[in-house]
Each structure stands twice: as structure tokens, then as C-alpha cells.
Scaffold this active site. Structure first.
Site, short mmCIF file in Angstrom:
data_model
loop_
_atom_site.label_atom_id
_atom_site.label_comp_id
_atom_site.label_asym_id
_atom_site.label_seq_id
_atom_site.Cartn_x
_atom_site.Cartn_y
_atom_site.Cartn_z
CG ASN A 1 12.23 1.28 6.95
OD1 ASN A 1 11.50 0.61 6.21
ND2 ASN A 1 12.23 1.13 8.27
CG HIS B 1 9.07 1.61 12.37
ND1 HIS B 1 9.20 0.24 12.27
CD2 HIS B 1 8.71 1.88 13.65
CE1 HIS B 1 8.93 -0.29 13.45
NE2 HIS B 1 8.63 0.67 14.30
CB SER C 1 -0.98 0.00 1.17
OG SER C 1 -0.32 0.23 2.39
NE ARG D 1 14.39 -11.64 2.63
CZ ARG D 1 14.72 -12.82 3.13
NH1 ARG D 1 15.88 -12.99 3.73
NH2 ARG D 1 13.92 -13.85 3.01
C1 GAR Z 1 3.62 -0.69 6.79
O1 GAR Z 1 2.76 -0.43 7.89
C2 GAR Z 1 5.05 -0.33 7.16
O2 GAR Z 1 5.14 0.79 7.99
C3 GAR Z 1 5.47 -1.58 7.89
O3 GAR Z 1 4.94 -2.63 7.12
C4 GAR Z 1 3.74 -2.19 6.52
C5 GAR Z 1 3.80 -2.48 5.04
O4 GAR Z 1 2.57 -2.22 4.43
N1 GAR Z 1 6.88 -1.68 8.00
C6 GAR Z 1 7.51 -2.15 9.07
O5 GAR Z 1 6.93 -2.57 10.05
C7 GAR Z 1 9.03 -2.11 9.01
N2 GAR Z 1 9.60 -2.28 10.31
P1 GAR Z 1 2.45 -2.07 2.86
O6 GAR Z 1 3.08 -3.32 2.26
O7 GAR Z 1 0.98 -2.02 2.61
O8 GAR Z 1 3.16 -0.81 2.45
#
Ligand code: GAR
Length: 220
Positions: free
Chosen positions: A111, A113, A17, A95
């Protein structure tokens, strides 16, 4: 703005997303960049489909095909360089990157978070915030360094944690702002407005504001 737009390489593992938000911002003309390639470590990541739907090259690079993390990352790095990528965006890439990769693309990896770092790094930032009982959480876009969820912070958004929140409702409230701040962070990078000074990222010509998110509210 003239010239060639900044080329992005987006690394994903899942739903995508945030990738979609980046693509949409570019298509709406709010982000002067181009997604050159999307790379996943998971073959069935929905993010790959999203990319292809927009005519963006989407690669699955199987970590199991390589004998070490560095070898896998070397192939990813070569694919990114081949396409002239100037900024690598981790968008739900699950990863941890090695020192080798971080060093190869120093200050050219960012990144997102789902928590207000340095609180609640690692997995399930939203659940960690809920379990801890904070009244405000949010999301963070930061440069990537050798430590997980640790590098200099570019932009954060704060949202309230409500009484009857569960992990899903809080994650959805945070995600709405992830989709706003990630394209914004990339645009600031693309415009050359970010300057790293130790742990602080100076944002050139950014309008300042001084209001706060207070939760529960001061009145009522
Ligand atoms: C998002 O909420 C992102 O912030 C999180 O994974 C999700 C990915 O959603 N990332 C982490 O937790 C990294 N530590 P998406 O695939 O719909 O963008």
C-alpha cells in the site's frame, strides 16, 4: 532479466495517478512487471479509464452486490488468482481489507500512504500533518497486515512542509514522490530484494546514504 515478469493486480477507488506512475515506469522499462488487472470498488473511478487506455483489463466489482466484506473480497481474490497475480498493489483503494483477504495474500499486498508512517495513518494524511505542524512529511510504501497503515515499511520519502502550504500544495509535493517510490518498491519486490524480519524490511544490495532533510534549512 529473463523469465515471466511479475504480474500486478492494482486495486483503486479514484483518480489513479499512482496506477499511472506504475504503468509509465513499466512502459519506460524501469519496472520489470506487468499490470494484469485493475480492480475498482467505484464504477466511475478515473483509474479504470487510465487502465483501459493502456489496454489493461479493468474491472468494477461492486461491493453493494455482496452481503459481506469477505464475499466481496473473495470475488476480488478469485479474479486476481485467475490471472496469476503475484503482487497486489493498493493505489488509493479506500477500503479496509479484512483479515481473510490479508491472510489469503500474506506479504503479497502493498500500500502507499501519503504520510511518514507511523505518523498520520488513516484518511487525509496530508491534512493531519499540516494540522499537527510537522516540518517534514512524506509518503510510505508498506506491506499490508491486519491493521490499517501498519505493516512493515519498504520505502519512504521525506518532503518539507513549507510556511504557506495548504492541504493541496502539500499533497502535490508528496504525490510527486509517491509516483517515484511506488514503482521503486514494486521493482525491489519483483527483483526478490525484500526480506521481512519482524517489523523491518531488509532491502538487499541497496546503496546507503546518510544525508538528512532539514527543514527549515540549517543555513540562510
Ligand atoms: C494517494 O495520495 C495515496 O497515497 C492515498 O490516496 C491517494 C490516491 O491517489 N492513499 C491513502 O490515503 C490510503 N490511506 P491516486 O488515485 O491518484 O493514486
Amino acid at each position: 532479466m529473463g523469465g515471466n515478469p511479475l504480474k500486478l493486480g492494482v486495486l483503486v477507488s479514484g483518480r489513479g495517478s499512482n496506477l499511472q506512475a506504475i504503468i509509465d515506469a513499466i512502459e519506460r522499462g524501469n519496472l520489470e512487471a506487468q499490470v494484469a488487472v485493475v480492480i475498482s470498488d467505484k464504477e466511475d473511478a478515473f483509474a479504470l479509464e487510465r487502465a483501459r487506455k493502456h489496454g489493461i483489463e479493468a474491472l468494477f466489482i461492486d461491493p453493494k452486490a455482496y452481503s459481506s466484506r469477505e464475499e466481496h473480497e473473495k470475488v476480488i481474490g478469485d479474479e486476481l488468482e485467475k490471472r496469476g497475480v503475484g503482487l497486489i498493489c493498493l493505489a488509493g483503494y479506500m477500503r479496509i481489507l479484512s483479515e481473510y483477504f490479508v491472510d489469503r495474500f500474506r506479504w503479497r499486498i502493498i500500500n502507499i500512504h501519503p504520510a511518514l508512517l507511523p505518523s498520520f495513518p488513516g484518511l487525509h494524511g496530508q491534512k493531519q500533518a499540516l494540522d499537527y505542524g510537522v516540518k517534514i512529511s512524506g509518503c510510505t510504501v508498506h506491506f499490508v497486515d491486519e491493521k490499517t497503515d501498519h505493516g512493515p515499511i519498504i520505502i519512504q520519502a521525506a518532503v518539507p512542509v513549507l510556511e504557506d502550504d495548504n492541504e493541496d500544495t502539500l499533497a502535490a509535493r508528496i504525490l510527486e514522490y509517491e509516483h517515484k517510490i511506488y514503482p521503486r518498491a514494486i521493482q525491489l519486490f519483483a527483483q526478490g530484494r525484500l526480506e521481512i524480519e519482524g517489523r523491518r524490511v531488509k532491502v538487499r544490495r541497496a546503496p546507503a546514504h546518510t544525508w538528512a532533510v532539514v527543514n527549515p534549512p540549517l543555513e540562510g
